[in-house]
Write a protein that holds these residues in place. Sequence first.
Motif, PDB file in Angstrom:
ATOM      1  N   SER A 496     121.316 -65.866  25.603  1.00 13.82           N
ATOM      2  CA  SER A 496     122.033 -65.713  24.329  1.00 13.82           C
ATOM      3  C   SER A 496     123.362 -64.990  24.493  1.00 13.82           C
ATOM      4  O   SER A 496     124.287 -65.194  23.704  1.00 13.82           O
ATOM      5  CB  SER A 496     121.149 -64.969  23.321  1.00 13.82           C
ATOM      6  N   CYS A 497     123.465 -64.134  25.521  1.00 11.91           N
ATOM      7  CA  CYS A 497     124.710 -63.392  25.713  1.00 11.91           C
ATOM      8  C   CYS A 497     125.396 -63.728  27.031  1.00 11.91           C
ATOM      9  O   CYS A 497     126.501 -63.230  27.302  1.00 11.91           O
ATOM     10  CB  CYS A 497     124.433 -61.888  25.661  1.00 11.91           C
ATOM     11  N   GLY A 498     124.755 -64.552  27.861  1.00 12.21           N
ATOM     12  CA  GLY A 498     125.339 -64.905  29.147  1.00 12.21           C
ATOM     13  C   GLY A 498     125.056 -63.908  30.261  1.00 12.21           C
ATOM     14  O   GLY A 498     125.624 -64.013  31.352  1.00 12.21           O
ATOM     15  N   TYR A 499     124.169 -62.947  29.989  1.00  8.44           N
ATOM     16  CA  TYR A 499     123.799 -61.926  30.967  1.00  8.44           C
ATOM     17  C   TYR A 499     122.271 -61.869  31.071  1.00  8.44           C
ATOM     18  O   TYR A 499     121.559 -62.408  30.232  1.00  8.44           O
ATOM     19  CB  TYR A 499     124.360 -60.563  30.558  1.00  8.44           C
ATOM     20  N   GLN A 500     121.771 -61.155  32.110  1.00  5.44           N
ATOM     21  CA  GLN A 500     120.325 -61.071  32.269  1.00  5.44           C
ATOM     22  C   GLN A 500     119.686 -60.214  31.184  1.00  5.44           C
ATOM     23  O   GLN A 500     118.625 -60.547  30.655  1.00  5.44           O
ATOM     24  CB  GLN A 500     119.952 -60.504  33.653  1.00  5.44           C
ATOM     25  N   VAL A 501     120.334 -59.093  30.835  1.00  2.00           N
ATOM     26  CA  VAL A 501     119.818 -58.212  29.788  1.00  2.00           C
ATOM     27  C   VAL A 501     120.822 -58.183  28.638  1.00  2.00           C
ATOM     28  O   VAL A 501     122.011 -57.892  28.847  1.00  2.00           O
ATOM     29  CB  VAL A 501     119.566 -56.788  30.311  1.00  2.00           C
ATOM     30  N   CYS A 502     120.367 -58.482  27.450  1.00  7.34           N
ATOM     31  CA  CYS A 502     121.215 -58.490  26.250  1.00  7.34           C
ATOM     32  C   CYS A 502     120.688 -57.440  25.275  1.00  7.34           C
ATOM     33  O   CYS A 502     119.502 -57.471  24.920  1.00  7.34           O
ATOM     34  CB  CYS A 502     121.187 -59.852  25.565  1.00  7.34           C
ATOM     35  N   ILE A 503     121.555 -56.521  24.839  1.00  3.58           N
ATOM     36  CA  ILE A 503     121.192 -55.541  23.814  1.00  3.58           C
ATOM     37  C   ILE A 503     122.050 -55.819  22.589  1.00  3.58           C
ATOM     38  O   ILE A 503     123.270 -55.612  22.597  1.00  3.58           O
ATOM     39  CB  ILE A 503     121.386 -54.096  24.314  1.00  3.58           C
ATOM     40  N   ASP A 504     121.401 -56.308  21.546  1.00  5.19           N
ATOM     41  CA  ASP A 504     122.103 -56.705  20.335  1.00  5.19           C
ATOM     42  C   ASP A 504     122.272 -55.519  19.395  1.00  5.19           C
ATOM     43  O   ASP A 504     121.820 -54.402  19.666  1.00  5.19           O
ATOM     44  CB  ASP A 504     121.340 -57.832  19.632  1.00  5.19           C
ATOM     45  N   SER A 505     122.896 -55.781  18.272  1.00  5.07           N
ATOM     46  CA  SER A 505     123.141 -54.729  17.287  1.00  5.07           C
ATOM     47  C   SER A 505     121.841 -54.205  16.691  1.00  5.07           C
ATOM     48  O   SER A 505     120.807 -54.872  16.741  1.00  5.07           O
ATOM     49  CB  SER A 505     124.043 -55.265  16.171  1.00  5.07           C
ATOM     50  N   ASN A 506     121.936 -53.013  16.117  1.00  2.98           N
ATOM     51  CA  ASN A 506     120.800 -52.363  15.470  1.00  2.98           C
ATOM     52  C   ASN A 506     119.634 -52.168  16.432  1.00  2.98           C
ATOM     53  O   ASN A 506     118.482 -52.441  16.093  1.00  2.98           O
ATOM     54  CB  ASN A 506     120.337 -53.157  14.245  1.00  2.98           C
ATOM     55  N   ALA A 507     119.932 -51.711  17.644  1.00  7.10           N
ATOM     56  CA  ALA A 507     118.883 -51.491  18.632  1.00  7.10           C
ATOM     57  C   ALA A 507     118.984 -50.079  19.180  1.00  7.10           C
ATOM     58  O   ALA A 507     120.073 -49.541  19.384  1.00  7.10           O
ATOM     59  CB  ALA A 507     118.997 -52.496  19.769  1.00  7.10           C
ATOM     60  N   ASP A 508     117.827 -49.484  19.440  1.00  2.70           N
ATOM     61  CA  ASP A 508     117.719 -48.204  20.129  1.00  2.70           C
ATOM     62  C   ASP A 508     117.060 -48.440  21.475  1.00  2.70           C
ATOM     63  O   ASP A 508     116.090 -49.216  21.576  1.00  2.70           O
ATOM     64  CB  ASP A 508     116.875 -47.221  19.324  1.00  2.70           C
ATOM     65  N   PHE A 509     117.562 -47.746  22.498  1.00  2.70           N
ATOM     66  CA  PHE A 509     116.961 -47.851  23.825  1.00  2.70           C
ATOM     67  C   PHE A 509     116.856 -46.454  24.435  1.00  2.70           C
ATOM     68  O   PHE A 509     117.843 -45.716  24.507  1.00  2.70           O
ATOM     69  CB  PHE A 509     117.793 -48.747  24.749  1.00  2.70           C
ATOM     70  N   ASP A 510     115.659 -46.095  24.895  1.00  2.00           N
ATOM     71  CA  ASP A 510     115.417 -44.852  25.620  1.00  2.00           C
ATOM     72  C   ASP A 510     114.729 -45.199  26.932  1.00  2.00           C
ATOM     73  O   ASP A 510     113.625 -45.773  26.923  1.00  2.00           O
ATOM     74  CB  ASP A 510     114.505 -43.913  24.820  1.00  2.00           C
ATOM     75  N   GLY A 511     115.368 -44.871  28.062  1.00  2.00           N
ATOM     76  CA  GLY A 511     114.739 -45.149  29.342  1.00  2.00           C
ATOM     77  C   GLY A 511     115.743 -45.504  30.401  1.00  2.00           C
ATOM     78  O   GLY A 511     116.794 -44.862  30.530  1.00  2.00           O
ATOM     79  N   SER A 512     115.469 -46.575  31.152  1.00  2.00           N
ATOM     80  CA  SER A 512     116.340 -46.990  32.257  1.00  2.00           C
ATOM     81  C   SER A 512     116.138 -48.475  32.518  1.00  2.00           C
ATOM     82  O   SER A 512     115.031 -49.009  32.357  1.00  2.00           O
ATOM     83  CB  SER A 512     116.017 -46.182  33.520  1.00  2.00           C
ATOM     84  N   ILE A 513     117.234 -49.149  32.937  1.00  2.00           N
ATOM     85  CA  ILE A 513     117.212 -50.591  33.193  1.00  2.00           C
ATOM     86  C   ILE A 513     117.775 -50.863  34.581  1.00  2.00           C
ATOM     87  O   ILE A 513     118.826 -50.324  34.957  1.00  2.00           O
ATOM     88  CB  ILE A 513     118.047 -51.365  32.151  1.00  2.00           C
ATOM     89  N   VAL A 514     117.080 -51.709  35.344  1.00  4.13           N
ATOM     90  CA  VAL A 514     117.566 -52.199  36.633  1.00  4.13           C
ATOM     91  C   VAL A 514     117.582 -53.723  36.563  1.00  4.13           C
ATOM     92  O   VAL A 514     116.536 -54.353  36.369  1.00  4.13           O
ATOM     93  CB  VAL A 514     116.679 -51.733  37.802  1.00  4.13           C
ATOM     94  N   SER A 515     118.765 -54.332  36.692  1.00  2.00           N
ATOM     95  CA  SER A 515     118.890 -55.785  36.567  1.00  2.00           C
ATOM     96  C   SER A 515     120.137 -56.250  37.302  1.00  2.00           C
ATOM     97  O   SER A 515     120.850 -55.443  37.914  1.00  2.00           O
ATOM     98  CB  SER A 515     118.970 -56.187  35.092  1.00  2.00           C
ATOM     99  N   SER A 516     120.415 -57.542  37.216  1.00  2.00           N
ATOM    100  CA  SER A 516     121.634 -58.056  37.851  1.00  2.00           C
ATOM    101  C   SER A 516     122.848 -57.843  36.956  1.00  2.00           C
ATOM    102  O   SER A 516     123.954 -57.603  37.439  1.00  2.00           O
ATOM    103  CB  SER A 516     121.474 -59.550  38.161  1.00  2.00           C
ATOM    104  N   SER A 517     122.661 -57.931  35.634  1.00  4.57           N
ATOM    105  CA  SER A 517     123.785 -57.815  34.700  1.00  4.57           C
ATOM    106  C   SER A 517     123.272 -57.365  33.345  1.00  4.57           C
ATOM    107  O   SER A 517     122.083 -57.531  33.021  1.00  4.57           O
ATOM    108  CB  SER A 517     124.521 -59.154  34.574  1.00  4.57           C
ATOM    109  N   LEU A 518     124.197 -56.788  32.550  1.00  4.48           N
ATOM    110  CA  LEU A 518     123.803 -56.277  31.239  1.00  4.48           C
ATOM    111  C   LEU A 518     124.971 -56.402  30.267  1.00  4.48           C
ATOM    112  O   LEU A 518     126.137 -56.226  30.645  1.00  4.48           O
ATOM    113  CB  LEU A 518     123.345 -54.819  31.342  1.00  4.48           C
ATOM    114  N   TRP A 519     124.640 -56.680  29.012  1.00  2.00           N
ATOM    115  CA  TRP A 519     125.636 -56.863  27.952  1.00  2.00           C
ATOM    116  C   TRP A 519     125.174 -56.126  26.705  1.00  2.00           C
ATOM    117  O   TRP A 519     123.981 -56.115  26.381  1.00  2.00           O
ATOM    118  CB  TRP A 519     125.786 -58.349  27.658  1.00  2.00           C
TER     119      TRP A 519
END
Length: 568
Positions: A496-519
């Motif tokens: 949906s965003c052209g990346y491996q991990v997509c974080i859209d609006s109105n989102a909370d994230f607590d922690g850590s991410i390991v991936s090839s790409s992020l948006w």
Amino acid sequence: MGPRRNGGAVRPSDRGQAALLGLVLLIGMVAAVSVGLLLVGGNMMDNAEQQSKNERIEQSFIELSQQMSTVSADQDASRAITFDVAGSGAVTRTASGNIVIKRSSTEIENLTMGSIEYEGDDGSIVAYQAGAVWRETGNQTRMISQPSFSYNSDDQTLWLPVTKITGDKELSSGEVTIGYKNTSNSGPPEPFVENDTVTLEITSKYHRGWKLYFEDEVEDAAVTEYNTSENYVKVELGRTDIDAAFDTGVTVSGTIEDNGDHIDDDEINIVEGMTQIGGLIGSLVEQADSSDDWNDSVSAINGGYTYTKGTYLVDEIDVDNTATFDLRNGNATVVVDGNTSVDGTLEVKNWSTGSGPDRALKIYTTGDVDVRGDMCVSPCEPNVDVNAAQLQLYGTPQTSVRIGQSNRGSSSGSGSWNSRVVAAASPGNSEDNPGNSGNEGSTGSSGNEGSTGSSGNESSTGSSGNEGSTGSSGNGGAYYEGVIYAPSDEDFSDTSCGYQVCIDSNADFDGSIVSSSLWTQHGGGNIEFEYDEKLEGFEPNIYPEGPVFPPDITYLNVAVHELEVKNT
């Protein structure tokens, strides 16, 4: 009384006839027994002769193997032996099999194995290949002499000497010389491969023998794939270590596009060549399919249920209200051979032990992950009492992750569904999980006994993680609390965003991410991204409890010896 005369003819008595008949029968019986003895004796002599012939040929091949190993090790000019193949020829095949060696799924060597074969009159085959001598009869392979390969479990070293054979296409009985031509070191540039995986993919008509050899020399768990129709056996060694993987908020091997600067610069780390775990997750799926120790009563993780300790293989995670993992009695492992969709709440509860290592939910997925609800650890409150280590999500190199764009309606998390407990050790047994199986309350989001507030549980103890209240995203959208590990070198332009991990609006994230790409979403996006500082120094064990994994490896040594074998 003498014979009677009747018209000048003399007729013997009945007693005389019986005696004559008995004599004829006796002679016939003796003849039949004699013929039978001759046939049996002949067969026994033929079998004994064939057995003696087979033993002589086997000994000749064993001597040939030993001398070839000696020439390879000492790099001597030549050696000679007396080769006995009972008057028949032994065929030399210069390309009868191959070994593909991979390190962390990357091919580092493709080696050709030569062989010398003898086929007897009975159709059985005696063959030399890569230091081993095999006898193959029909669909059965017996190892007469071990290969030159060896695995030392004390120092975790694998030695792979491979022989390439040149010379006469056919060897006959008589004197045979073995000449040394060359040795080249193959494999990785450095033999040190600790905290890495090594795979041997062997294709050979003697694959049955190779399978039995590695099961005996290393251990059964080392053989991870076996296909008789393809003459193929796969051997794996080594364990993946991802210590320090979660020391920053985001670690990528490619591109990060943080629109709106939601992530602090000091929480971003770009690293090349991160360890991928697609092979590990594939192995978990295969083991679960063939094991009786996994929960096979649950085909999917759904809302309205409480799951307890144990291991699960499911086709999907599809949560549209609330699914609870109650860890009061131990860790839970879920292997998802499919996709994960959380529109409601997936919550980890009762993870704290009070002393010692806390318990955790580990999810391994072969598919994609879409979180539009809450996927979190009790008390499930963004930026409050965060415990990301208790929810660990592991993906293959093909896994994509999307967090945000909540589409939850007013009925989500209402607690009005019928809740039941699912236990991996004893499906449907609520006795292991008292107080979490009922739904007496009417408004609690977990469907448990309390009736006030957002938790609907008996008590709310905050940071202990035991019976804590269920919170919700501070932005009114999606919330993910945990770690995500899915390194990749794949192309994700079709997400949906052209990346491996997509974080859209109105989102909370607590922690850590390991991936090839992020948006992250353009503009303000109303995104809250926080690194859980408790993860610094966290050393996760990505191997879950229960399944059996290949043995470890520290050193890999590969040598290719080219020898010339010919009649003198």
